[in-house]
Structure formats: C-alpha cells, structure tokens
Design a protein around this motif. Sequence first.
Motif, short mmCIF file in Angstrom:
data_model
loop_
_atom_site.label_atom_id
_atom_site.label_comp_id
_atom_site.label_asym_id
_atom_site.label_seq_id
_atom_site.Cartn_x
_atom_site.Cartn_y
_atom_site.Cartn_z
N ARG A 1 -13.54 -106.06 50.54
CA ARG A 1 -12.31 -105.84 51.32
C ARG A 1 -12.34 -104.98 52.66
N TRP A 2 -13.37 -104.10 52.67
CA TRP A 2 -13.32 -103.16 53.82
C TRP A 2 -14.50 -103.50 54.87
N VAL A 3 -15.22 -104.44 54.51
CA VAL A 3 -16.53 -104.69 55.49
C VAL A 3 -16.52 -106.41 55.55
N GLU A 4 -16.60 -106.89 54.44
CA GLU A 4 -16.96 -108.29 54.89
C GLU A 4 -15.65 -109.03 55.49
N VAL A 5 -14.52 -109.02 54.73
CA VAL A 5 -13.40 -109.46 55.36
C VAL A 5 -13.16 -109.19 56.93
N PRO A 6 -13.03 -108.02 57.21
CA PRO A 6 -12.92 -107.47 58.52
C PRO A 6 -13.87 -107.89 59.48
N SER A 7 -15.28 -107.94 59.17
CA SER A 7 -16.25 -108.30 60.05
C SER A 7 -15.89 -109.93 60.33
N SER A 8 -15.70 -110.69 59.18
CA SER A 8 -15.42 -112.00 59.35
C SER A 8 -14.12 -112.25 60.27
N ARG A 9 -13.17 -111.53 59.86
CA ARG A 9 -12.12 -111.79 60.91
C ARG A 9 -12.49 -111.49 62.37
N LEU A 10 -12.84 -110.32 62.63
CA LEU A 10 -13.56 -109.91 63.84
C LEU A 10 -14.26 -111.06 64.50
N ALA A 11 -15.13 -111.54 63.82
CA ALA A 11 -15.97 -112.62 64.34
C ALA A 11 -14.97 -113.88 64.80
N GLY A 12 -13.95 -114.17 63.82
CA GLY A 12 -12.96 -115.44 64.29
C GLY A 12 -12.12 -115.24 65.33
N ARG A 13 -11.70 -113.68 65.61
CA ARG A 13 -10.86 -113.67 66.86
C ARG A 13 -11.75 -113.67 67.96
N PHE A 14 -12.99 -113.13 67.86
CA PHE A 14 -14.00 -113.39 68.89
C PHE A 14 -14.34 -114.82 69.55
N LEU A 15 -14.54 -115.50 68.40
CA LEU A 15 -14.74 -116.86 68.66
C LEU A 15 -13.54 -117.64 69.35
N ALA A 16 -12.28 -117.33 68.82
CA ALA A 16 -10.99 -117.87 69.24
C ALA A 16 -10.84 -117.51 70.71
N ARG A 17 -11.11 -116.48 71.15
CA ARG A 17 -10.92 -116.00 72.42
C ARG A 17 -11.93 -116.76 73.31
N ARG A 18 -13.23 -116.73 72.93
CA ARG A 18 -14.04 -117.61 73.51
C ARG A 18 -13.69 -119.06 73.66
N ARG A 19 -13.39 -119.81 72.85
CA ARG A 19 -12.69 -121.17 72.94
C ARG A 19 -11.60 -121.17 73.84
N HIS A 20 -10.61 -120.27 73.82
CA HIS A 20 -9.49 -119.98 74.86
C HIS A 20 -10.11 -120.13 75.99
N ARG A 21 -11.00 -119.19 76.53
CA ARG A 21 -11.63 -118.89 77.73
C ARG A 21 -12.17 -120.42 78.60
N GLN A 22 -12.94 -120.96 77.32
CA GLN A 22 -13.51 -122.20 77.82
C GLN A 22 -12.54 -123.32 77.96
N SER A 23 -11.56 -123.36 77.25
CA SER A 23 -10.44 -124.12 77.48
C SER A 23 -9.68 -123.95 78.79
N ASP A 24 -9.51 -122.95 79.26
CA ASP A 24 -8.85 -122.47 80.50
C ASP A 24 -9.82 -122.76 81.36
N GLY A 25 -11.07 -122.45 81.44
CA GLY A 25 -12.08 -123.03 82.64
C GLY A 25 -12.13 -124.47 82.53
N ARG A 26 -12.14 -125.34 81.44
CA ARG A 26 -12.12 -126.51 81.75
C ARG A 26 -10.80 -127.12 82.48
N GLU A 27 -9.69 -126.59 82.10
CA GLU A 27 -8.41 -127.03 82.58
C GLU A 27 -8.39 -126.74 84.36
N HIS A 28 -8.93 -125.64 84.45
CA HIS A 28 -9.03 -124.95 85.75
C HIS A 28 -9.92 -125.92 86.91
N GLU A 29 -10.97 -126.67 86.29
CA GLU A 29 -12.22 -127.33 86.65
C GLU A 29 -11.33 -128.55 86.88
N HIS A 30 -10.48 -129.15 85.97
CA HIS A 30 -9.79 -130.32 86.16
C HIS A 30 -8.81 -130.37 87.30
#
Length: 395
Positions: A359-388
């Motif tokens: 509850r206090w270690v595994e779930v939070p760390s996985s959620r934190l990783a999920g948010r980090f990767l979601a932001r990374r995907r969002h930045r990559q998507s914005d970058g592709r749209e900007h190039e386009h």
Amino acid sequence: MAATESHRDLVVTVIPALDGLRALAAGLVVLTHAAFLTGFGATGGLVGRLWSRGDFGVAIFFALSGFLLHRGLVAADVQGRLDGFGYAVKRAARILPAYWMVLAVVAAGATPPLRDVVIHAFALQIYWPDAWIGAFGQSWSIATEIAFYVALPLAVLALRLLRRRHPNAPLPVLCVMAAALTATSGIGGDAVVGQDIFYDRWLHSRAPHFLIGMICAETLLAPEHRVTQVLTRWGGDVVACLAVAAGAYLLATTPIAGGLDLSPGTATDVVVRTALSGVVALGLLLPLTHGGASGYRAALSHHTVRYLGVISYGLFLWHVPVFIGLYAVSGVREFTGALLPLLTLGVPVSLGLAAATHRWVEVPSSRLAGRFLARRRHRQSDGREHEHSDAPLNR
C-alpha cells in the motif's frame, strides 16, 4: 482465456487466477524456508520433504513473469508501440523501492558488511561467491529476475526479426531453447557454499522457467500452430495437468533430485530439478492460460487468494527477515525446531508488513512511474505536433 485472442487482447486481458497462482508460489517459498530454519525438512518425514521442495515456488514465479511480460512486450511490438525505456521504468518502480526498503531494514538489524549491502543494493549478489546476507538470502531470485528483465526486450526484438521472415518459427525456437537450456542448466554445479559462485542461480540456468511462460504467451499469437493446439489440449484437461504437476513435485522430494538443503548439488541434480520444477510450473500455469472454467481456476480467482497474490512480493521480501528476527528475539537457536511458533507468529507479521509495503511503497512507486511516463508521452506528442506544424506545405 481462449488461445485465439488477438494480440491486442494480450495487453488488456486480465486473468484473475494468475494472482492466485502467485499466492500459491509465495506460500511454497515461505514453507520451504520455515522447513529449513526449523530443521523440519530433515525431521518431518514426507511432509518435511514436501515443504523443503517449496523452492519450486520460484520456478512458478519465473514462469508467471515470462508469460505476463512477454505477452505485453510482444503485443506492443506487433502494434509498433514497444517502449523499452517505459518498460524499464515500470519494472524498476515495481521491484526496486520495496526491495531497497527491506534491504535497509535488514542491514540495520543484521549489520552485515557494507560491501555485501552494496552488492545486494545493485542486485549483483548471485555473481559473488561470498556476498551472502543470511536474513536476506531469498533475495538471490530478484537478481535473476532482473537479469531476465534486461534480456527480455532483446529476445522480443530478435523474435521480431525471425517472425518477419518465418512467422511460425518463434514457437519452435522457444521450445528448443527451453529444452537446450534445461539440459545445460547444471553447468557450474557442485558449488561449495561461501566459496563458489552458485551458477544455478544465473539466468542461463533459470531461463527454462521464464521460457515456459514465454511459450504460453507466444501461442496466443499463433492459434493455429501445432504447439498451440497441443498446449490448448493439455490445458483443457485440468485434472491431468495438476496430476502431472503433483507427480513431478513428489518425485523431486526423492534422491533423484539431490538434497533438500540450500546447496545446488551436482550438475545432474540441477538439471533434474530444473526439469521437474519446469513441469510443475507448466502444469499449474497451463490450465489458467489455455484452459476454460474449472474449480482450480475458481479457487485461485477467489478475492482473498488474489489479494494474497497481489501482496506476495512483499511477503517474499519480508518473511525470511521476520523468521530470523523471531529466532533472534526468542533466543531459540535455528535448526532446532519451533515450527509451529515460527509460523503462528511469523506468517501474520510477514503478511502485515507485506500489505503495508504494497500500500505505502509498491503502489505509490508504480503510480509515480506511471505519471512520469504519461508526462513523457505528452511531451513527445507535443514535440511531434510542433514539428508537424513547422513543416512546409506540400505544393
């Protein structure tokens, strides 16, 4: 789950009973360490031998990892969405924070040499002959698991090249690899505790168990393949699968598989144990991945059993330190009995710590990783749209 699912379903389909199978594997590991620490494995007759062979639970864990991770990576690769960096982040977040936390507690309580703590922190303990922390001895399998995490994306990429040229080749190749690596799993046997490296804990020796899961996952991409049809037929006969698994497990308690202590035994012992534990893992996994509704599936899908599977990683990490700690606090010497008190006190404490860690270690760390990767995907998507948007119009 039918073997005819599309590769898109491989990612989204949840098999609840697999959580229950993970709980079963964790239970076997707990029993084998209880049998070893109390001496029950040597004094408990057939029951003691059965408990001592609970180390086969590790093979089940590895087969589960092989199935779930290969299924996800291959499906992503087939769809052109393979993200090696994201995969690495998710695996690290899933495994390392809880592992490091328990290691820190063990290091504070058992005060092992700093060198050994550092080696364990990097999960390299299986590559040193004397990097041993008794209260964290079960952690060797995490090092093996991490080696598989590193190797799997490379295997998926290699299978991609093979699949493009010969679509039906991956399954027989994986089967041949499983057989060949089983036959060679004893390389480096006859190790002496504290003096030699236990090569039977390296990935080459444990790979057959991961490959069992990978083969089960790969069949879902090739429903018409002969291997798939054979496994589907076997998986549909739940009674036969469980009977074969039970027979292999029982056979492994006899001298044919070597001793029941923590030493690897001879090269032949390692090969026999690798083969028998692989049969056990396949017999327990196959009815869940390729079979239909059954009492076995229903039992492992029960919400309580599933929850035990969900927190099984924490149970795996905590139970040995808790068992050793109970011996230290009570003043009872290890290997002198006290099985019932050890289980009565140690299992509930380990489960409580496992639940808290989840509850206090595994779930939070996985959620934190999920948010980090979601932001990374969002930045990559914005970058592709900007190039386009900056691209010149075709005229």
